[in-house]
Scaffold this motif. Structure first.
Motif, PDB file in Angstrom:
ATOM      1  N   CYS A 137      25.803  51.511 -37.571  1.00 31.04           N
ATOM      2  CA  CYS A 137      24.734  52.378 -37.911  1.00 31.04           C
ATOM      3  C   CYS A 137      24.085  53.280 -36.751  1.00 31.04           C
ATOM      4  O   CYS A 137      22.793  53.671 -37.021  1.00 31.04           O
ATOM      5  N   ASN A 138      24.951  53.192 -35.804  1.00 31.75           N
ATOM      6  CA  ASN A 138      24.183  54.058 -34.677  1.00 31.75           C
ATOM      7  C   ASN A 138      23.102  53.252 -34.118  1.00 31.75           C
ATOM      8  O   ASN A 138      21.979  54.227 -33.762  1.00 31.75           O
ATOM      9  N   GLN A 139      22.812  52.185 -34.345  1.00 32.92           N
ATOM     10  CA  GLN A 139      21.686  51.338 -34.149  1.00 32.92           C
ATOM     11  C   GLN A 139      21.510  50.771 -32.563  1.00 32.92           C
ATOM     12  O   GLN A 139      22.608  50.346 -32.022  1.00 32.92           O
ATOM     13  N   ARG A 140      20.383  50.978 -31.943  1.00 37.81           N
ATOM     14  CA  ARG A 140      20.310  50.589 -30.673  1.00 37.81           C
ATOM     15  C   ARG A 140      19.760  49.061 -30.878  1.00 37.81           C
ATOM     16  O   ARG A 140      18.844  48.640 -31.587  1.00 37.81           O
ATOM     17  N   ARG A 141      20.016  48.103 -29.904  1.00 38.22           N
ATOM     18  CA  ARG A 141      19.604  46.993 -29.777  1.00 38.22           C
ATOM     19  C   ARG A 141      18.478  46.769 -28.529  1.00 38.22           C
ATOM     20  O   ARG A 141      18.849  46.601 -27.383  1.00 38.22           O
ATOM     21  N   PRO A 142      17.132  47.118 -28.670  1.00 33.07           N
ATOM     22  CA  PRO A 142      16.281  46.961 -27.545  1.00 33.07           C
ATOM     23  C   PRO A 142      15.861  45.343 -27.413  1.00 33.07           C
ATOM     24  O   PRO A 142      15.587  44.454 -28.309  1.00 33.07           O
ATOM     25  N   LEU A 143      15.827  44.873 -26.279  1.00 35.54           N
ATOM     26  CA  LEU A 143      15.470  43.501 -25.692  1.00 35.54           C
ATOM     27  C   LEU A 143      14.489  43.751 -24.773  1.00 35.54           C
ATOM     28  O   LEU A 143      14.640  44.281 -23.486  1.00 35.54           O
ATOM     29  N   LEU A 144      13.325  43.058 -25.063  1.00 38.80           N
ATOM     30  CA  LEU A 144      12.173  43.020 -24.024  1.00 38.80           C
ATOM     31  C   LEU A 144      12.369  41.864 -23.181  1.00 38.80           C
ATOM     32  O   LEU A 144      12.892  40.828 -23.605  1.00 38.80           O
ATOM     33  N   TYR A 145      12.028  41.950 -21.848  1.00 40.48           N
ATOM     34  CA  TYR A 145      12.132  40.910 -21.014  1.00 40.48           C
ATOM     35  C   TYR A 145      10.850  41.001 -20.199  1.00 40.48           C
ATOM     36  O   TYR A 145      10.246  41.914 -19.771  1.00 40.48           O
ATOM     37  N   ILE A 146      10.557  39.668 -19.871  1.00 38.40           N
ATOM     38  CA  ILE A 146       9.433  39.418 -18.888  1.00 38.40           C
ATOM     39  C   ILE A 146       9.739  38.427 -17.910  1.00 38.40           C
ATOM     40  O   ILE A 146      10.256  37.215 -18.159  1.00 38.40           O
ATOM     41  N   ASN A 147       9.703  38.626 -16.552  1.00 36.46           N
ATOM     42  CA  ASN A 147       9.954  37.694 -15.313  1.00 36.46           C
ATOM     43  C   ASN A 147       8.901  37.014 -15.231  1.00 36.46           C
ATOM     44  O   ASN A 147       7.650  37.318 -15.033  1.00 36.46           O
ATOM     45  N   LEU A 148       9.146  35.651 -15.114  1.00 37.66           N
ATOM     46  CA  LEU A 148       8.173  34.728 -14.755  1.00 37.66           C
ATOM     47  C   LEU A 148       8.714  33.943 -13.542  1.00 37.66           C
ATOM     48  O   LEU A 148       9.908  33.546 -13.465  1.00 37.66           O
ATOM     49  N   THR A 149       7.824  33.910 -12.438  1.00 40.38           N
ATOM     50  CA  THR A 149       7.929  33.161 -11.213  1.00 40.38           C
ATOM     51  C   THR A 149       6.990  32.157 -10.813  1.00 40.38           C
ATOM     52  O   THR A 149       5.868  32.517 -11.085  1.00 40.38           O
ATOM     53  N   HIS A 150       7.260  31.480  -9.915  1.00 38.62           N
ATOM     54  CA  HIS A 150       6.113  30.750  -9.384  1.00 38.62           C
ATOM     55  C   HIS A 150       5.343  31.618  -8.360  1.00 38.62           C
ATOM     56  O   HIS A 150       5.919  32.759  -7.807  1.00 38.62           O
ATOM     57  N   GLU A 151       4.187  31.395  -7.743  1.00 40.44           N
ATOM     58  CA  GLU A 151       3.438  32.358  -7.092  1.00 40.44           C
ATOM     59  C   GLU A 151       3.983  32.695  -5.606  1.00 40.44           C
ATOM     60  O   GLU A 151       3.962  33.514  -5.193  1.00 40.44           O
ATOM     61  N   TRP A 152       4.898  31.508  -5.268  1.00 41.45           N
ATOM     62  CA  TRP A 152       5.468  31.709  -3.864  1.00 41.45           C
ATOM     63  C   TRP A 152       6.718  32.577  -4.031  1.00 41.45           C
ATOM     64  O   TRP A 152       7.211  32.716  -2.769  1.00 41.45           O
ATOM     65  N   CYS A 153       7.205  32.803  -5.099  1.00 45.01           N
ATOM     66  CA  CYS A 153       8.615  33.440  -5.221  1.00 45.01           C
ATOM     67  C   CYS A 153       8.577  34.989  -5.390  1.00 45.01           C
ATOM     68  O   CYS A 153       7.816  35.305  -6.276  1.00 45.01           O
ATOM     69  N   TRP A 154       9.152  35.482  -4.436  1.00 43.19           N
ATOM     70  CA  TRP A 154       9.092  37.045  -4.395  1.00 43.19           C
ATOM     71  C   TRP A 154       8.125  37.672  -5.553  1.00 43.19           C
ATOM     72  O   TRP A 154       7.684  38.582  -5.439  1.00 43.19           O
ATOM     73  N   LEU A 193      11.998  35.704 -19.942  1.00 38.43           N
ATOM     74  CA  LEU A 193      11.530  35.557 -21.255  1.00 38.43           C
ATOM     75  C   LEU A 193      12.195  36.561 -22.140  1.00 38.43           C
ATOM     76  O   LEU A 193      11.803  37.859 -21.714  1.00 38.43           O
ATOM     77  N   PHE A 194      13.018  36.455 -22.981  1.00 34.72           N
ATOM     78  CA  PHE A 194      13.617  37.464 -23.858  1.00 34.72           C
ATOM     79  C   PHE A 194      12.907  37.528 -25.428  1.00 34.72           C
ATOM     80  O   PHE A 194      12.642  36.527 -25.725  1.00 34.72           O
ATOM     81  N   ILE A 195      12.420  38.825 -25.708  1.00 36.64           N
ATOM     82  CA  ILE A 195      12.155  39.013 -26.751  1.00 36.64           C
ATOM     83  C   ILE A 195      12.779  40.069 -27.463  1.00 36.64           C
ATOM     84  O   ILE A 195      12.590  41.221 -27.160  1.00 36.64           O
ATOM     85  N   PRO A 196      13.352  39.622 -28.785  1.00 35.95           N
ATOM     86  CA  PRO A 196      14.117  40.857 -29.303  1.00 35.95           C
ATOM     87  C   PRO A 196      13.198  41.949 -30.013  1.00 35.95           C
ATOM     88  O   PRO A 196      12.054  41.287 -30.463  1.00 35.95           O
ATOM     89  N   ALA A 197      13.557  43.166 -30.169  1.00 33.73           N
ATOM     90  CA  ALA A 197      12.600  44.201 -30.639  1.00 33.73           C
ATOM     91  C   ALA A 197      13.349  44.811 -31.857  1.00 33.73           C
ATOM     92  O   ALA A 197      12.816  46.033 -31.996  1.00 33.73           O
TER      93      ALA A 197
END
Length: 170
Positions: A153-170, A53-57
């Protein structure tokens, strides 16, 4: 898959994994094309087992060069940046269909002397425009790459991420 059920017919829970950020600094080049996880098996394609899941910040800004010159500015890239929503900060490009193992193999064929694999990879590449408040979920087997940050503009691009897996996956 993420909409599927477990062996007993009940809904399989998702596990929220790592939460983090990728920050692209001004002047950064395009990232190398990659997938975040390999296929589980080489002999068959399975439904997704790991998604991101990507969420731009940050919003894109644009350097107003004419305003800086009109005000006697010294081109120090400060004070003349305005929010525009354009794509100077970059983003993430995705190669459509590359989550499929046979397609991925075809697209990444380095021995293709005709250049057909590279051309097909470029043809399939999309660059979605997402802004603050948007969310983008993708199969982590999908080939993708971060786009360079061309902001003046010497601006950074932060991108938040959240990993989603099935319960059985690492």
């Amino acid at each position: 898959n993420f909409e599927g059920t477990g062996p007993d017919g009940s809904q399989m829970p998702l596990k929220i994994g790592e939460v983090g950020a990728v920050i692209t600094v001004s002047g950064a080049a395009d990232q190398a094309i990659h997938a975040d996880t390999p296929h589980l098996f080489e002999h068959c394609d399975l439904p997704p087992h790991y998604a991101n899941l990507f969420i731009p910040a940050a919003e894109d800004t644009k350097y107003n060069e004419s305003n800086n010159k009109n005000n006697g500015g010294d081109n120090d890239n400060t004070g003349d940046c305005i929010v525009t929503g354009d794509t100077l900060l970059g983003g993430t490009a995705f190669v459509v269909g590359s989550h499929s193992l046979p397609v991925c193999e075809q697209l990444m064929d380095d021995d293709d002397e005709t250049g057909a694999a590279r051309l097909e990879r470029e043809r399939r590449t999309v660059r979605p425009s997402i802004r603050i408040g948007d969310a983008l979920i993708f199969d982590c087997r999908l080939l993708h790459f971060g786009l360079g940050n061309r902001s003046k503009c010497n601006q950074r691009r932060p991108l938040l991420y959240i990993n989603l897996t099935h319960e059985w996956c690492w």
